[in-house]
Design a protein around this motif. Structure first.
Motif, PDB file in Angstrom:
ATOM      1  N   HIS A   1       0.848  -1.194   0.000  1.00  0.00           N
ATOM      2  CA  HIS A   1       0.000   0.000   0.000  1.00  0.00           C
ATOM      3  C   HIS A   1       0.885   1.246   0.000  1.00  0.00           C
ATOM      4  O   HIS A   1       1.959   1.243   0.598  1.00  0.00           O
ATOM      5  CB  HIS A   1      -0.883  -0.032   1.252  1.00  0.00           C
ATOM      6  CG  HIS A   1      -2.017   0.931   1.254  1.00  0.00           C
ATOM      7  ND1 HIS A   1      -1.845   2.272   1.471  1.00  0.00           N
ATOM      8  CD2 HIS A   1      -3.348   0.736   1.071  1.00  0.00           C
ATOM      9  CE1 HIS A   1      -3.029   2.880   1.436  1.00  0.00           C
ATOM     10  NE2 HIS A   1      -3.953   1.957   1.191  1.00  0.00           N
ATOM     11  N   TRP A   2       0.432   2.321  -0.620  1.00  0.00           N
ATOM     12  CA  TRP A   2       1.221   3.560  -0.659  1.00  0.00           C
ATOM     13  C   TRP A   2       1.521   4.075   0.753  1.00  0.00           C
ATOM     14  O   TRP A   2       2.599   4.640   0.985  1.00  0.00           O
ATOM     15  CB  TRP A   2       0.560   4.631  -1.518  1.00  0.00           C
ATOM     16  CG  TRP A   2      -0.830   5.025  -1.105  1.00  0.00           C
ATOM     17  CD1 TRP A   2      -2.007   4.509  -1.557  1.00  0.00           C
ATOM     18  CD2 TRP A   2      -1.183   6.011  -0.126  1.00  0.00           C
ATOM     19  NE1 TRP A   2      -3.075   5.112  -0.928  1.00  0.00           N
ATOM     20  CE2 TRP A   2      -2.602   6.047  -0.048  1.00  0.00           C
ATOM     21  CE3 TRP A   2      -0.450   6.879   0.683  1.00  0.00           C
ATOM     22  CZ2 TRP A   2      -3.293   6.909   0.806  1.00  0.00           C
ATOM     23  CZ3 TRP A   2      -1.136   7.739   1.541  1.00  0.00           C
ATOM     24  CH2 TRP A   2      -2.543   7.745   1.580  1.00  0.00           C
ATOM     25  N   GLN A   3       0.601   3.886   1.718  1.00  0.00           N
ATOM     26  CA  GLN A   3       0.892   4.328   3.087  1.00  0.00           C
ATOM     27  C   GLN A   3       2.095   3.577   3.658  1.00  0.00           C
ATOM     28  O   GLN A   3       2.930   4.170   4.345  1.00  0.00           O
ATOM     29  CB  GLN A   3      -0.313   4.129   4.002  1.00  0.00           C
ATOM     30  CG  GLN A   3      -1.368   5.202   3.868  1.00  0.00           C
ATOM     31  CD  GLN A   3      -2.449   5.059   4.918  1.00  0.00           C
ATOM     32  OE1 GLN A   3      -2.857   3.955   5.281  1.00  0.00           O
ATOM     33  NE2 GLN A   3      -2.940   6.187   5.417  1.00  0.00           N
TER      34      GLN A   3
ATOM     35  N   HIS B   1       4.556   2.287   1.919  1.00  0.00           N
ATOM     36  CA  HIS B   1       5.735   2.825   1.232  1.00  0.00           C
ATOM     37  C   HIS B   1       6.167   4.146   1.861  1.00  0.00           C
ATOM     38  O   HIS B   1       7.358   4.377   2.072  1.00  0.00           O
ATOM     39  CB  HIS B   1       5.445   3.028  -0.262  1.00  0.00           C
ATOM     40  CG  HIS B   1       5.336   1.755  -1.039  1.00  0.00           C
ATOM     41  ND1 HIS B   1       6.403   0.903  -1.250  1.00  0.00           N
ATOM     42  CD2 HIS B   1       4.282   1.195  -1.672  1.00  0.00           C
ATOM     43  CE1 HIS B   1       6.006  -0.125  -1.977  1.00  0.00           C
ATOM     44  NE2 HIS B   1       4.717   0.017  -2.240  1.00  0.00           N
ATOM     45  N   TRP B   2       5.215   5.009   2.155  1.00  0.00           N
ATOM     46  CA  TRP B   2       5.551   6.298   2.769  1.00  0.00           C
ATOM     47  C   TRP B   2       6.130   6.106   4.167  1.00  0.00           C
ATOM     48  O   TRP B   2       7.060   6.811   4.560  1.00  0.00           O
ATOM     49  CB  TRP B   2       4.315   7.191   2.839  1.00  0.00           C
ATOM     50  CG  TRP B   2       3.841   7.720   1.517  1.00  0.00           C
ATOM     51  CD1 TRP B   2       4.209   7.302   0.268  1.00  0.00           C
ATOM     52  CD2 TRP B   2       2.890   8.765   1.310  1.00  0.00           C
ATOM     53  NE1 TRP B   2       3.533   8.022  -0.690  1.00  0.00           N
ATOM     54  CE2 TRP B   2       2.721   8.921  -0.082  1.00  0.00           C
ATOM     55  CE3 TRP B   2       2.150   9.562   2.170  1.00  0.00           C
ATOM     56  CZ2 TRP B   2       1.852   9.866  -0.624  1.00  0.00           C
ATOM     57  CZ3 TRP B   2       1.287  10.502   1.634  1.00  0.00           C
ATOM     58  CH2 TRP B   2       1.146  10.656   0.250  1.00  0.00           C
TER      59      TRP B   2
ATOM     60  N   THR C   1      -3.722  -0.730  -2.671  1.00  0.00           N
ATOM     61  CA  THR C   1      -2.711  -1.581  -3.308  1.00  0.00           C
ATOM     62  C   THR C   1      -3.146  -2.046  -4.695  1.00  0.00           C
ATOM     63  O   THR C   1      -2.338  -2.072  -5.625  1.00  0.00           O
ATOM     64  CB  THR C   1      -2.401  -2.794  -2.408  1.00  0.00           C
ATOM     65  OG1 THR C   1      -1.934  -2.301  -1.149  1.00  0.00           O
ATOM     66  CG2 THR C   1      -1.346  -3.682  -3.023  1.00  0.00           C
TER      67      THR C   1
ATOM     68  N   LEU D   1      -0.361   2.025  -7.058  1.00  0.00           N
ATOM     69  CA  LEU D   1       0.118   3.404  -6.952  1.00  0.00           C
ATOM     70  C   LEU D   1       1.581   3.507  -6.534  1.00  0.00           C
ATOM     71  O   LEU D   1       2.180   4.570  -6.664  1.00  0.00           O
ATOM     72  CB  LEU D   1      -0.752   4.177  -5.952  1.00  0.00           C
ATOM     73  CG  LEU D   1      -2.222   4.319  -6.346  1.00  0.00           C
ATOM     74  CD1 LEU D   1      -3.013   4.920  -5.192  1.00  0.00           C
ATOM     75  CD2 LEU D   1      -2.374   5.155  -7.597  1.00  0.00           C
TER      76      LEU D   1
ATOM     77  N   GLN E   1       4.719   4.425  -4.781  1.00  0.00           N
ATOM     78  CA  GLN E   1       5.015   5.533  -3.859  1.00  0.00           C
ATOM     79  C   GLN E   1       3.963   6.648  -3.948  1.00  0.00           C
ATOM     80  O   GLN E   1       3.971   7.560  -3.137  1.00  0.00           O
ATOM     81  CB  GLN E   1       6.391   6.127  -4.169  1.00  0.00           C
ATOM     82  CG  GLN E   1       7.540   5.217  -3.852  1.00  0.00           C
ATOM     83  CD  GLN E   1       7.804   5.120  -2.358  1.00  0.00           C
ATOM     84  OE1 GLN E   1       7.514   6.034  -1.589  1.00  0.00           O
ATOM     85  NE2 GLN E   1       8.353   4.006  -1.927  1.00  0.00           N
ATOM     86  N   TRP E   2       3.105   6.591  -4.912  1.00  0.00           N
ATOM     87  CA  TRP E   2       2.026   7.550  -5.163  1.00  0.00           C
ATOM     88  C   TRP E   2       2.533   9.002  -5.098  1.00  0.00           C
ATOM     89  O   TRP E   2       2.231   9.760  -4.200  1.00  0.00           O
ATOM     90  CB  TRP E   2       0.848   7.323  -4.237  1.00  0.00           C
ATOM     91  CG  TRP E   2      -0.391   8.048  -4.668  1.00  0.00           C
ATOM     92  CD1 TRP E   2      -0.817   8.278  -5.944  1.00  0.00           C
ATOM     93  CD2 TRP E   2      -1.375   8.650  -3.820  1.00  0.00           C
ATOM     94  NE1 TRP E   2      -2.000   8.978  -5.953  1.00  0.00           N
ATOM     95  CE2 TRP E   2      -2.362   9.215  -4.654  1.00  0.00           C
ATOM     96  CE3 TRP E   2      -1.524   8.749  -2.458  1.00  0.00           C
ATOM     97  CZ2 TRP E   2      -3.474   9.880  -4.160  1.00  0.00           C
ATOM     98  CZ3 TRP E   2      -2.638   9.406  -1.966  1.00  0.00           C
ATOM     99  CH2 TRP E   2      -3.594   9.966  -2.816  1.00  0.00           C
ATOM    100  N   GLU E   3       3.298   9.358  -6.125  1.00  0.00           N
ATOM    101  CA  GLU E   3       3.893  10.685  -6.211  1.00  0.00           C
ATOM    102  C   GLU E   3       2.842  11.798  -6.224  1.00  0.00           C
ATOM    103  O   GLU E   3       3.061  12.875  -5.653  1.00  0.00           O
ATOM    104  CB  GLU E   3       4.790  10.798  -7.449  1.00  0.00           C
ATOM    105  CG  GLU E   3       6.088  10.018  -7.356  1.00  0.00           C
ATOM    106  CD  GLU E   3       5.946   8.521  -7.661  1.00  0.00           C
ATOM    107  OE1 GLU E   3       4.850   8.086  -8.083  1.00  0.00           O
ATOM    108  OE2 GLU E   3       6.932   7.791  -7.448  1.00  0.00           O
TER     109      GLU E   3
ATOM    110  N   GLN F   1       1.991  12.468  -2.751  1.00  0.00           N
ATOM    111  CA  GLN F   1       3.078  13.172  -2.082  1.00  0.00           C
ATOM    112  C   GLN F   1       3.023  14.666  -2.403  1.00  0.00           C
ATOM    113  O   GLN F   1       3.256  15.510  -1.527  1.00  0.00           O
ATOM    114  CB  GLN F   1       4.429  12.605  -2.519  1.00  0.00           C
ATOM    115  CG  GLN F   1       4.696  11.211  -2.019  1.00  0.00           C
ATOM    116  CD  GLN F   1       5.972  10.629  -2.600  1.00  0.00           C
ATOM    117  OE1 GLN F   1       6.948  11.348  -2.809  1.00  0.00           O
ATOM    118  NE2 GLN F   1       5.972   9.334  -2.870  1.00  0.00           N
TER     119      GLN F   1
END
Length: 183
Positions: free
Chosen positions: A20-22, A24-25, A160, A164, A166-168, A171
């Motif tokens: 999930h992007w969260q 990754h962040w 997921t 996405l 890192q879902w720039e 960001q």
């Protein structure tokens, strides 16, 4: 000495998986995930109390980055908490329509959806084809919350399955919130 802000990640029902992007962040930027005692049968009051607990553990201004049920958590918490002034902004992604007839029974205690105006700047990001919330319902939530609405396009639940990474784009929206001067 400049006080740095802190960023809390608020996952939705069942938590955010490793892709999930969260997640990754969290790994890339060191943002703090707010862990809940029960991800499977989320109780609104318990989740709100946990957010208060984590928020009070640190004096720094805080930004909330919420996905799915985490967005509903922010709206509910802000309506009732005495500590909302500690939040400098919120990125609300893919809020679900917990009032929909086909919502799983685990989410029934998240009714009604809290619709009070949020006391801090916010951006609500929605997909045009989210299976858990019709676009018009999500747009109305954003309006009620006083949140800027951003339509992400056809990315399902912005999770997921949407790939996405890192879902720039997310960001960039968070960076925009971080740059809003505090009143």
């Amino acid at each position: 000495m400049k006080i740095q802000q802190r960023i809390l990640l608020l996952p939705g029902w069942l938590n955010s998986d490793p892709d999930h992007w969260q997640s990754h962040w969290e790994q890339r930027f060191g943002y703090q995930r707010v862990e809940q005692a029960d991800w499977e049968w989320p109780r609104r009051g318990d989740w709100m109390a946990r957010l208060d607990e984590v928020l009070l553990a640190d004096e720094r201004p805080t930004f909330l980055v919420a996905h799915s049920l985490g967005s509903q958590l922010v709206a509910s918490w802000a309506e009732h908490s005495q500590h909302a002034a500690r939040v400098a902004g919120a990125l609300l992604v893919a809020p679900p329509d917990t009032e929909a007839a086909d919502m799983p029974p685990q989410l029934h205690n998240w009714r009604p959806i809290r619709r009070s105006r949020l006391p801090f700047p916010s951006i609500t990001v929605v997909s045009s084809d989210d299976p858990f919330c019709a676009f018009d319902r999500a747009a109305q939530m954003a309006t009620d919350w006083g949140s800027r609405l951003v339509e992400a396009g056809p990315y399902g639940h912005l999770n997921t399955a949407a790939n996405l990474g890192q879902w720039e784009a997310g960001q960039a929206l968070l960076a925009e919130l971080l740059s809003v001067p505090r009143e």
